[in-house]
Design a protein around this motif. Sequence first.
Motif, PDB file in Angstrom:
ATOM      1  N   THR A 166       0.951  -1.151  -0.082  1.00  0.00           N
ATOM      2  CA  THR A 166      -0.046   0.065  -0.046  1.00  0.00           C
ATOM      3  C   THR A 166       0.810   1.353  -0.224  1.00  0.00           C
ATOM      4  N   GLY A 186       1.883  -1.898  19.064  1.00  0.00           N
ATOM      5  CA  GLY A 186       0.792  -2.244  19.935  1.00  0.00           C
ATOM      6  C   GLY A 186       1.093  -3.868  20.781  1.00  0.00           C
ATOM      7  N   SER A 205      -2.818  -8.921  16.668  1.00  0.00           N
ATOM      8  CA  SER A 205      -3.063  -7.315  16.532  1.00  0.00           C
ATOM      9  C   SER A 205      -3.214  -7.391  15.180  1.00  0.00           C
ATOM     10  N   MET A 219      -4.703  -4.094  11.881  1.00  0.00           N
ATOM     11  CA  MET A 219      -5.678  -2.814  11.459  1.00  0.00           C
ATOM     12  C   MET A 219      -6.459  -3.495  10.241  1.00  0.00           C
ATOM     13  N   ALA A 220      -7.392  -2.783   9.836  1.00  0.00           N
ATOM     14  CA  ALA A 220      -8.564  -3.250   8.780  1.00  0.00           C
ATOM     15  C   ALA A 220      -7.645  -3.737   7.472  1.00  0.00           C
ATOM     16  N   GLY A 253      -7.007  -8.532  19.501  1.00  0.00           N
ATOM     17  CA  GLY A 253      -7.111  -7.032  19.969  1.00  0.00           C
ATOM     18  C   GLY A 253      -6.575  -6.027  18.669  1.00  0.00           C
ATOM     19  N   GLY A 254      -6.825  -4.749  18.990  1.00  0.00           N
ATOM     20  CA  GLY A 254      -6.209  -3.766  18.235  1.00  0.00           C
ATOM     21  C   GLY A 254      -7.191  -3.207  17.229  1.00  0.00           C
ATOM     22  N   ALA A 266      -5.393  -1.983  25.672  1.00  0.00           N
ATOM     23  CA  ALA A 266      -4.897  -3.172  26.435  1.00  0.00           C
ATOM     24  C   ALA A 266      -5.093  -2.798  27.924  1.00  0.00           C
ATOM     25  N   GLU A 267      -4.346  -1.484  28.144  1.00  0.00           N
ATOM     26  CA  GLU A 267      -4.043  -1.236  29.462  1.00  0.00           C
ATOM     27  C   GLU A 267      -5.420  -1.059  30.392  1.00  0.00           C
ATOM     28  N   ASN A 273     -12.481   8.278  13.476  1.00  0.00           N
ATOM     29  CA  ASN A 273     -13.034   7.921  14.759  1.00  0.00           C
ATOM     30  C   ASN A 273     -12.155   8.133  16.092  1.00  0.00           C
ATOM     31  N   PHE A 296     -10.467   7.438  21.330  1.00  0.00           N
ATOM     32  CA  PHE A 296      -9.383   7.500  22.256  1.00  0.00           C
ATOM     33  C   PHE A 296      -9.693   8.736  23.011  1.00  0.00           C
ATOM     34  N   ASP A 317      -2.180  10.781  17.583  1.00  0.00           N
ATOM     35  CA  ASP A 317      -3.107  10.881  16.783  1.00  0.00           C
ATOM     36  C   ASP A 317      -2.980  12.300  16.360  1.00  0.00           C
ATOM     37  N   GLY A 356      -9.729  -0.496   4.483  1.00  0.00           N
ATOM     38  CA  GLY A 356      -8.629  -0.354   5.421  1.00  0.00           C
ATOM     39  C   GLY A 356      -7.605   0.296   4.906  1.00  0.00           C
ATOM     40  N   ASN A 397      -6.691   3.706   2.349  1.00  0.00           N
ATOM     41  CA  ASN A 397      -7.601   4.886   1.816  1.00  0.00           C
ATOM     42  C   ASN A 397      -6.731   5.545   0.555  1.00  0.00           C
TER      43      ASN A 397
HETATM   44  C1  B12 Z   1       0.668   5.427  13.568  1.00  0.00           C
HETATM   45  C2  B12 Z   1      -0.470   4.975  12.536  1.00  0.00           C
HETATM   46  C3  B12 Z   1      -0.416   4.679  11.501  1.00  0.00           C
HETATM   47  C4  B12 Z   1       0.927   4.554  10.756  1.00  0.00           C
HETATM   48  C5  B12 Z   1       1.841   3.195  11.198  1.00  0.00           C
HETATM   49  C6  B12 Z   1       0.753   1.889  11.234  1.00  0.00           C
HETATM   50  C7  B12 Z   1       1.692   0.887  11.837  1.00  0.00           C
HETATM   51  N1  B12 Z   1       2.022  -0.020  10.751  1.00  0.00           N
HETATM   52  O1  B12 Z   1       2.200   0.756  12.938  1.00  0.00           O
HETATM   53  C8  B12 Z   1       0.742   4.652   9.522  1.00  0.00           C
HETATM   54  C9  B12 Z   1       1.219   6.101   9.106  1.00  0.00           C
HETATM   55  C10 B12 Z   1       1.498   3.796   8.468  1.00  0.00           C
HETATM   56  C11 B12 Z   1      -0.573   4.240   9.353  1.00  0.00           C
HETATM   57  C12 B12 Z   1      -1.408   4.087   8.092  1.00  0.00           C
HETATM   58  C13 B12 Z   1      -2.839   3.925   8.046  1.00  0.00           C
HETATM   59  N2  B12 Z   1      -3.641   4.056   9.137  1.00  0.00           N
HETATM   60 CO1  B12 Z   1      -2.933   4.358  11.002  1.00  0.00          CO
HETATM   61  N3  B12 Z   1      -2.898   4.785  12.569  1.00  0.00           N
HETATM   62  C14 B12 Z   1      -1.702   5.050  13.271  1.00  0.00           C
HETATM   63  C15 B12 Z   1      -2.112   5.364  14.664  1.00  0.00           C
HETATM   64  C16 B12 Z   1      -2.008   6.901  14.900  1.00  0.00           C
HETATM   65  C17 B12 Z   1      -1.204   4.938  16.050  1.00  0.00           C
HETATM   66  C18 B12 Z   1      -1.064   3.509  15.789  1.00  0.00           C
HETATM   67  C19 B12 Z   1      -0.221   3.002  16.857  1.00  0.00           C
HETATM   68  O2  B12 Z   1       0.990   2.548  16.791  1.00  0.00           O
HETATM   69  N4  B12 Z   1      -0.631   3.030  18.157  1.00  0.00           N
HETATM   70  C20 B12 Z   1       0.164   2.997  19.288  1.00  0.00           C
HETATM   71  C21 B12 Z   1      -0.136   1.282  19.859  1.00  0.00           C
HETATM   72  C22 B12 Z   1       0.384   1.091  21.289  1.00  0.00           C
HETATM   73  O3  B12 Z   1      -1.501   1.330  19.777  1.00  0.00           O
HETATM   74  P1  B12 Z   1      -2.253  -0.181  19.282  1.00  0.00           P
HETATM   75  O4  B12 Z   1      -1.612  -0.453  18.122  1.00  0.00           O
HETATM   76  O5  B12 Z   1      -3.544   0.647  18.857  1.00  0.00           O
HETATM   77  O6  B12 Z   1      -2.268  -1.057  20.427  1.00  0.00           O
HETATM   78  C23 B12 Z   1      -3.006  -0.780  21.782  1.00  0.00           C
HETATM   79  C24 B12 Z   1      -4.710  -1.505  21.392  1.00  0.00           C
HETATM   80  O7  B12 Z   1      -5.083  -1.421  20.312  1.00  0.00           O
HETATM   81  C25 B12 Z   1      -4.625  -2.735  21.919  1.00  0.00           C
HETATM   82  N5  B12 Z   1      -3.814  -3.745  21.284  1.00  0.00           N
HETATM   83  C26 B12 Z   1      -3.370  -3.936  19.958  1.00  0.00           C
HETATM   84  N6  B12 Z   1      -3.040  -5.024  19.539  1.00  0.00           N
HETATM   85  C27 B12 Z   1      -3.690  -6.054  20.558  1.00  0.00           C
HETATM   86  C28 B12 Z   1      -3.466  -7.181  20.575  1.00  0.00           C
HETATM   87  C29 B12 Z   1      -4.070  -7.849  21.665  1.00  0.00           C
HETATM   88  C30 B12 Z   1      -4.204  -9.568  21.480  1.00  0.00           C
HETATM   89  C31 B12 Z   1      -4.616  -7.012  22.558  1.00  0.00           C
HETATM   90  C32 B12 Z   1      -5.299  -7.935  23.775  1.00  0.00           C
HETATM   91  C33 B12 Z   1      -4.621  -5.898  22.486  1.00  0.00           C
HETATM   92  C34 B12 Z   1      -4.273  -5.116  21.491  1.00  0.00           C
HETATM   93  O8  B12 Z   1      -3.426  -2.497  23.063  1.00  0.00           O
HETATM   94  C35 B12 Z   1      -2.402  -1.802  22.525  1.00  0.00           C
HETATM   95  C36 B12 Z   1      -2.162  -0.709  23.915  1.00  0.00           C
HETATM   96  O9  B12 Z   1      -3.198  -0.091  24.255  1.00  0.00           O
HETATM   97  C37 B12 Z   1      -3.773   4.927  14.674  1.00  0.00           C
HETATM   98  C38 B12 Z   1      -4.530   5.704  15.804  1.00  0.00           C
HETATM   99  C39 B12 Z   1      -4.237   4.983  17.142  1.00  0.00           C
HETATM  100  N7  B12 Z   1      -4.111   6.031  17.973  1.00  0.00           N
HETATM  101  O10 B12 Z   1      -4.321   3.806  17.477  1.00  0.00           O
HETATM  102  C40 B12 Z   1      -4.084   4.972  13.324  1.00  0.00           C
HETATM  103  C41 B12 Z   1      -5.035   3.933  12.950  1.00  0.00           C
HETATM  104  C42 B12 Z   1      -4.245   2.551  13.458  1.00  0.00           C
HETATM  105  N8  B12 Z   1      -4.680   3.921  11.505  1.00  0.00           N
HETATM  106  C43 B12 Z   1      -5.703   3.759  10.727  1.00  0.00           C
HETATM  107  C44 B12 Z   1      -5.977   3.944   9.304  1.00  0.00           C
HETATM  108  C45 B12 Z   1      -7.396   3.775   8.785  1.00  0.00           C
HETATM  109  C46 B12 Z   1      -4.888   3.965   8.599  1.00  0.00           C
HETATM  110  C47 B12 Z   1      -4.850   4.189   7.019  1.00  0.00           C
HETATM  111  C48 B12 Z   1      -5.969   3.623   6.147  1.00  0.00           C
HETATM  112  C49 B12 Z   1      -4.635   5.599   6.727  1.00  0.00           C
HETATM  113  C50 B12 Z   1      -5.092   6.508   7.535  1.00  0.00           C
HETATM  114  N9  B12 Z   1      -6.653   7.159   7.004  1.00  0.00           N
HETATM  115  O11 B12 Z   1      -4.887   6.935   8.569  1.00  0.00           O
HETATM  116  C51 B12 Z   1      -3.448   3.561   6.656  1.00  0.00           C
HETATM  117  C52 B12 Z   1      -3.544   2.203   6.474  1.00  0.00           C
HETATM  118  C53 B12 Z   1      -2.221   1.435   6.560  1.00  0.00           C
HETATM  119  C54 B12 Z   1      -1.962   0.939   5.166  1.00  0.00           C
HETATM  120  N10 B12 Z   1      -2.757   1.272   4.052  1.00  0.00           N
HETATM  121  O12 B12 Z   1      -0.739   0.352   5.210  1.00  0.00           O
HETATM  122  C55 B12 Z   1      -7.045   3.570  11.744  1.00  0.00           C
HETATM  123  C56 B12 Z   1      -7.244   1.961  11.597  1.00  0.00           C
HETATM  124  C57 B12 Z   1      -8.809   1.524  11.478  1.00  0.00           C
HETATM  125  C58 B12 Z   1      -8.862  -0.003  11.739  1.00  0.00           C
HETATM  126  N11 B12 Z   1     -10.279  -0.303  11.792  1.00  0.00           N
HETATM  127  O13 B12 Z   1      -8.166  -0.614  11.382  1.00  0.00           O
HETATM  128  C59 B12 Z   1      -6.510   4.084  12.868  1.00  0.00           C
HETATM  129  C60 B12 Z   1      -6.993   3.426  14.262  1.00  0.00           C
HETATM  130  C61 B12 Z   1      -6.777   5.456  12.881  1.00  0.00           C
HETATM  131  C62 B12 Z   1      -8.234   5.791  12.872  1.00  0.00           C
HETATM  132  N12 B12 Z   1      -8.530   7.088  12.536  1.00  0.00           N
HETATM  133  O14 B12 Z   1      -9.230   4.985  12.984  1.00  0.00           O
HETATM  134  N13 B12 Z   1      -1.267   4.443  10.470  1.00  0.00           N
END
Ligand code: B12
Length: 492
Positions: free
Chosen positions: A13, A34, A72, A74-75, A98-99, A120-121, A183, A188, A221, A375, A377
């Motif tokens: 992508t 995550g 874990s 993303m869409a 999760g995630g 997850a926290e 969202n 958040f 964010d 997932g 855009n």
């Molecule tokens: C950084 C980021 C990116 C980065 C890097 C992504 C990566 N590969 O790591 C980049 C810029 C590449 C990116 C791109 C995109 N992203 Co983005 N991104 C983010 C962002 C801002 C932070 C993600 C992150 O690293 N968080 C920090 C970690 C610690 O959090 P986490 O992974 O969510 O994990 C926590 C929980 O989810 C949970 N958890 C996670 N996994 C698991 C697993 C288990 C078993 C358990 C119990 C819990 C758990 O526990 C963790 C600690 O709390 C999020 C928004 C957000 N705040 O989450 C959007 C987000 C993930 N992105 C999103 C989207 C839509 C996109 C894009 C389509 C572009 C866009 N419009 O933003 C593209 C798609 C990617 C692609 N085409 O390849 C959406 C995903 C929606 C979905 N349903 O999947 C999010 C949520 C933003 C939103 N507005 O909704 N993204």
Amino acid sequence: MNIILIYPKFPDTFWSFSYALRFVGKKSAFPPLGLITVAALLPEQFQIRLVDLNVDALGDDDLAWADVAFISAMAVQRKSAVHVIDRCKARGLKIVAGGPLFTAQPYDFGLVDHLVLDEAESTLPAFLTDLKNGCPQQVYRAREYPDIRCSPIPLWGLIDIRRYASLNIQYSRGCPFNCEFCNITTLFGRTPRTKTPQQVVAELDAIYQAGWRGNIFFVDDNFIGNKRSLKEHLLPTLIKWRKDKKGCVFFTEASINLADDPELMDMMAEAGFDSVFIGIETPDVNSLTECCKTHNKNRDLLQDVKKIHRSGLQVMGGFIVGFDSDPPSIFKRQIDFIQQSGIVTAMVGMLQAPPGTRLFERLARDHRVSDAFSGDNVDGRTNIIPVMGLDRLIDGYRAIMQQIYSPRQYYQRIRRILGELKTPVASTPVDWQCALAFWRAGLRLGVLGKERFQYWRLLIWTMARRPRLLPLAVTLAIYGYHYRRICELHIL
Ligand code: B12
């Protein structure tokens, strides 16, 4: 208990950078932050292994070793996630998921034993307690947003950092704004929750001590969601941290009001930030009103971008077409804006409605959601029925991508930004991988590529005018190769 943490594969992508990674010999753009955070929340007596399918294969021996699989995704990783779930089930493993993918669409995954959703926290401790007591439930949801000052240092030891192009760190969650297509505030909250500067430094130290000198992405964010706390606490700490460090250039995501605060921009540059992703979305004021992006209204967006460039921060921009209010001229206006702004990395998407957004709810009520959210855009698709008609939207969208990623227009933007950008304070050390990337670029872009004329012209231009920005010029040229390949693959 043996736990295997699995991160499904990303398709090629815009954001995968897959075609660019080959130049630098890396396997994936970012590690699964995550999952390594979740790993740090697990009890010490658990044995943990992590397999990121973007850098490694999932072996049958891994599955045979494990009692439980934690997944874990993303869409955009859905296809690979479904495959992983099937494989784990076939081996009789219990699955915990999760995630973002599972949190947004929990009921699509009947084979998952336990959905531990939201942050997850908040939810993992309850699951672990129930597991210990032999009564784990099927779904865990958070009642409130956790205080991330209690979030642990991610377990970096689980991954081989050398295989990633960038590492990541998170300072805050949440955003004060409430755009209709996003969202983040539902997920958040509107009040950004921040880690303490000491926590951030501890995370940076862990990365630095592991030997990392490359780029670090602050995955917030909206990094500037709480400007006061940034200016008074985090940025002074980061400026101090950087004093005796090499490399480790930061980049992040922020809102356009960054341009209103010269002190903040200067402090970010001094702290070692060199670029920032900003959702600009559209130069059309009615479309901005429609999507509630009021903070982008009543300002000169073009001048804002230039101000940010002049402070030493490169702007990467998000753009959207397909709003109900978009006039027929929108495609041309977007192209003009992108070209004039010098934004090289322009993520242009057709409006999509991800589940969980207010946009999704509005369009679903009007029977205008036509498909599942892909997932991604920037894949030339949309899941909505646009007011202007799908054919017109797709044609206009293709025209934008064709133009802005054509070698002539793309390299023109690189020259524009290099001409405006203040030289960033921090830079990553030039190592053998950079040298290799330079030679590979010379061959692929400068000899074999259809952009060869533009490529050498850029190099000569940069050597003459901004020699210190030569590594950036080559990096952007390599990105351009990736973006063009993605356009050819999905859009044109
Ligand atoms: C950084 C980021 C990116 C980065 C890097 C992504 C990566 N590969 O790591 C980049 C810029 C590449 C990116 C791109 C995109 N992203 Co983005 N991104 C983010 C962002 C801002 C932070 C993600 C992150 O690293 N968080 C920090 C970690 C610690 O959090 P986490 O992974 O969510 O994990 C926590 C929980 O989810 C949970 N958890 C996670 N996994 C698991 C697993 C288990 C078993 C358990 C119990 C819990 C758990 O526990 C963790 C600690 O709390 C999020 C928004 C957000 N705040 O989450 C959007 C987000 C993930 N992105 C999103 C989207 C839509 C996109 C894009 C389509 C572009 C866009 N419009 O933003 C593209 C798609 C990617 C692609 N085409 O390849 C959406 C995903 C929606 C979905 N349903 O999947 C999010 C949520 C933003 C939103 N507005 O909704 N993204």
